[in-house]
Write a protein that holds these residues in place. Structure first.
Motif, mmCIF file in Angstrom:
data_model
loop_
_atom_site.group_PDB
_atom_site.id
_atom_site.type_symbol
_atom_site.label_atom_id
_atom_site.label_comp_id
_atom_site.label_asym_id
_atom_site.label_seq_id
_atom_site.Cartn_x
_atom_site.Cartn_y
_atom_site.Cartn_z
ATOM 1 N N GLY A 35 -32.108 -27.678 119.319
ATOM 2 C CA GLY A 35 -30.928 -27.269 120.054
ATOM 3 C C GLY A 35 -29.828 -26.975 119.057
ATOM 4 O O GLY A 35 -29.767 -27.601 117.997
ATOM 5 N N ALA A 36 -28.967 -26.034 119.366
ATOM 6 C CA ALA A 36 -27.988 -25.606 118.367
ATOM 7 C C ALA A 36 -26.670 -25.204 119.022
ATOM 8 O O ALA A 36 -26.611 -24.936 120.222
ATOM 9 C CB ALA A 36 -28.557 -24.430 117.570
ATOM 10 N N VAL A 37 -25.645 -25.163 118.193
ATOM 11 C CA VAL A 37 -24.329 -24.683 118.612
ATOM 12 C C VAL A 37 -24.027 -23.389 117.865
ATOM 13 O O VAL A 37 -24.479 -23.182 116.748
ATOM 14 C CB VAL A 37 -23.220 -25.727 118.353
ATOM 15 C CG1 VAL A 37 -23.429 -26.964 119.213
ATOM 16 C CG2 VAL A 37 -23.156 -26.107 116.887
ATOM 17 N N ARG A 67 -35.498 -27.344 108.748
ATOM 18 C CA ARG A 67 -36.558 -27.970 109.528
ATOM 19 C C ARG A 67 -35.951 -28.772 110.669
ATOM 20 O O ARG A 67 -34.850 -29.318 110.529
ATOM 21 C CB ARG A 67 -37.369 -28.926 108.646
ATOM 22 C CG ARG A 67 -38.157 -28.217 107.568
ATOM 23 C CD ARG A 67 -38.786 -29.206 106.627
ATOM 24 N NE ARG A 67 -37.729 -29.881 105.869
ATOM 25 C CZ ARG A 67 -37.711 -31.183 105.608
ATOM 26 N NH1 ARG A 67 -38.669 -31.958 105.989
ATOM 27 N NH2 ARG A 67 -36.720 -31.709 104.915
ATOM 28 N N PRO A 68 -36.694 -28.884 111.800
ATOM 29 C CA PRO A 68 -36.204 -29.729 112.893
ATOM 30 C C PRO A 68 -35.968 -31.155 112.402
ATOM 31 O O PRO A 68 -36.635 -31.633 111.491
ATOM 32 C CB PRO A 68 -37.342 -29.697 113.912
ATOM 33 C CG PRO A 68 -38.114 -28.459 113.595
ATOM 34 C CD PRO A 68 -37.964 -28.248 112.110
ATOM 35 N N ARG A 69 -34.998 -31.825 113.013
ATOM 36 C CA ARG A 69 -34.587 -33.185 112.674
ATOM 37 C C ARG A 69 -33.906 -33.239 111.311
ATOM 38 O O ARG A 69 -33.594 -34.305 110.815
ATOM 39 C CB ARG A 69 -35.749 -34.181 112.724
ATOM 40 C CG ARG A 69 -36.535 -34.203 114.005
ATOM 41 C CD ARG A 69 -35.778 -34.336 115.283
ATOM 42 N NE ARG A 69 -34.903 -35.489 115.368
ATOM 43 C CZ ARG A 69 -34.018 -35.667 116.337
ATOM 44 N NH1 ARG A 69 -33.881 -34.762 117.275
ATOM 45 N NH2 ARG A 69 -33.272 -36.716 116.369
ATOM 46 N N ALA A 70 -33.736 -32.093 110.677
ATOM 47 C CA ALA A 70 -32.958 -31.987 109.446
ATOM 48 C C ALA A 70 -31.925 -30.890 109.719
ATOM 49 O O ALA A 70 -31.670 -30.555 110.862
ATOM 50 C CB ALA A 70 -33.858 -31.623 108.271
ATOM 51 N N ARG A 71 -31.396 -30.319 108.699
ATOM 52 C CA ARG A 71 -30.427 -29.239 108.897
ATOM 53 C C ARG A 71 -31.162 -27.936 109.194
ATOM 54 O O ARG A 71 -31.975 -27.478 108.395
ATOM 55 C CB ARG A 71 -29.567 -29.074 107.659
ATOM 56 C CG ARG A 71 -28.490 -28.056 107.866
ATOM 57 C CD ARG A 71 -27.556 -28.031 106.715
ATOM 58 N NE ARG A 71 -26.542 -27.026 106.970
ATOM 59 C CZ ARG A 71 -25.506 -26.836 106.212
ATOM 60 N NH1 ARG A 71 -25.337 -27.561 105.152
ATOM 61 N NH2 ARG A 71 -24.636 -25.900 106.497
ATOM 62 N N THR A 106 -30.595 -31.519 120.635
ATOM 63 C CA THR A 106 -32.029 -31.412 120.897
ATOM 64 C C THR A 106 -32.496 -32.602 121.729
ATOM 65 O O THR A 106 -33.236 -32.431 122.711
ATOM 66 C CB THR A 106 -32.822 -31.356 119.574
ATOM 67 O OG1 THR A 106 -32.300 -30.289 118.777
ATOM 68 C CG2 THR A 106 -34.299 -31.131 119.815
ATOM 69 N N ASP A 107 -32.041 -33.794 121.391
ATOM 70 C CA ASP A 107 -32.398 -34.991 122.156
ATOM 71 C C ASP A 107 -31.908 -34.881 123.604
ATOM 72 O O ASP A 107 -32.630 -35.220 124.545
ATOM 73 C CB ASP A 107 -31.805 -36.242 121.507
ATOM 74 C CG ASP A 107 -32.410 -36.547 120.151
ATOM 75 O OD1 ASP A 107 -33.515 -36.038 119.851
ATOM 76 O OD2 ASP A 107 -31.763 -37.283 119.381
ATOM 77 N N PRO A 116 -39.946 -32.294 131.128
ATOM 78 C CA PRO A 116 -40.653 -32.747 129.916
ATOM 79 C C PRO A 116 -41.857 -31.887 129.546
ATOM 80 O O PRO A 116 -42.063 -31.609 128.358
ATOM 81 C CB PRO A 116 -41.089 -34.178 130.275
ATOM 82 C CG PRO A 116 -40.120 -34.615 131.315
ATOM 83 C CD PRO A 116 -39.751 -33.376 132.083
ATOM 84 N N ASP A 117 -42.644 -31.457 130.512
ATOM 85 C CA ASP A 117 -43.808 -30.636 130.162
ATOM 86 C C ASP A 117 -43.377 -29.280 129.604
ATOM 87 O O ASP A 117 -44.019 -28.736 128.714
ATOM 88 C CB ASP A 117 -44.766 -30.473 131.339
ATOM 89 C CG ASP A 117 -44.131 -29.762 132.517
ATOM 90 O OD1 ASP A 117 -42.935 -29.961 132.784
ATOM 91 O OD2 ASP A 117 -44.860 -29.001 133.194
ATOM 92 N N ALA A 118 -42.256 -28.762 130.076
ATOM 93 C CA ALA A 118 -41.747 -27.486 129.547
ATOM 94 C C ALA A 118 -41.228 -27.680 128.123
ATOM 95 O O ALA A 118 -41.400 -26.806 127.273
ATOM 96 C CB ALA A 118 -40.661 -26.921 130.449
ATOM 97 N N VAL A 119 -40.590 -28.825 127.842
ATOM 98 C CA VAL A 119 -40.118 -29.115 126.490
ATOM 99 C C VAL A 119 -41.305 -29.178 125.543
ATOM 100 O O VAL A 119 -41.298 -28.583 124.468
ATOM 101 C CB VAL A 119 -39.331 -30.447 126.436
ATOM 102 C CG1 VAL A 119 -39.031 -30.839 124.995
ATOM 103 C CG2 VAL A 119 -38.050 -30.352 127.223
ATOM 104 N N ASP A 120 -42.347 -29.917 125.961
ATOM 105 C CA ASP A 120 -43.533 -30.040 125.112
ATOM 106 C C ASP A 120 -44.136 -28.674 124.813
ATOM 107 O O ASP A 120 -44.483 -28.380 123.671
ATOM 108 C CB ASP A 120 -44.577 -30.943 125.770
ATOM 109 C CG ASP A 120 -44.102 -32.384 125.900
ATOM 110 O OD1 ASP A 120 -43.154 -32.769 125.166
ATOM 111 O OD2 ASP A 120 -44.667 -33.118 126.731
ATOM 112 N N ARG A 121 -44.262 -27.819 125.828
ATOM 113 C CA ARG A 121 -44.818 -26.473 125.614
ATOM 114 C C ARG A 121 -43.918 -25.644 124.714
ATOM 115 O O ARG A 121 -44.400 -24.946 123.819
ATOM 116 C CB ARG A 121 -45.026 -25.753 126.954
ATOM 117 C CG ARG A 121 -46.232 -26.262 127.720
ATOM 118 C CD ARG A 121 -46.636 -25.327 128.846
ATOM 119 N NE ARG A 121 -45.525 -24.875 129.664
ATOM 120 C CZ ARG A 121 -45.149 -25.426 130.815
ATOM 121 N NH1 ARG A 121 -45.778 -26.468 131.296
ATOM 122 N NH2 ARG A 121 -44.142 -24.929 131.496
#
Length: 131
Positions: A35-37, A67-71, A106-107, A116-121
């Motif tokens: 997720g981003a601004v 990378r995700p969970r990083a910058r 993102t969280d 949740p299933d759409a997030v996983d996909r």
């Protein structure tokens, strides 16, 4: 419909600008799994948009860095096209911008915005495209 955002038969520019920002942001989410601004965004309007026109919005990611969970940063472009009764499209807005990933956003998206299933996909699609 943008009926509430029109005056004298013309759509106020802020309504399609907001939809384009969101469209390109979701394209970035699918490409970066983050997720981003919006950091920067620009628009070019080719003509006014009439209140009764059908619009097609589109966005695509041009580049992802990090990378995700990083910058994470991503750049996207997009636009809106008016569709006539024969299905022909006329570009009425072009847009480009830059977004910065925010792990907390993102969280929140995982918890509240989409099933949740759409997030996983979506995250599976994003990780498949990168590697």
């Amino acid at each position: 419909t943008f009926g509430r955002f029109q005056q004298n038969g013309m759509i106020h520019p802020m309504a399609p600008m907001a939809v384009l920002d969101e469209t390109m942001g979701w394209a970035g989410f699918l490409a970066s799994a983050s997720g981003a601004v919006t950091v920067f965004i620009s628009y070019t309007f080719y003509r006014p948009i009439l209140a009764d026109e059908k619009l097609v919005f589109f966005g695509r990611v041009e580049r992802v860095r990090g990378r995700p969970r990083a910058r994470v940063m991503f750049w996207a472009s997009g636009g809106a096209a008016a569709m006539d009764d024969q299905g022909r499209l006329e570009l009425v807005i072009a847009s480009q911008g830059q977004w910065m990933g925010v792990p907390e956003l993102t969280d929140q998206m995982h918890r509240e915005l989409i099933p949740p299933d759409a997030v996983d996909r979506a995250l599976e699609m994003a990780s498949t495209r990168k590697g």
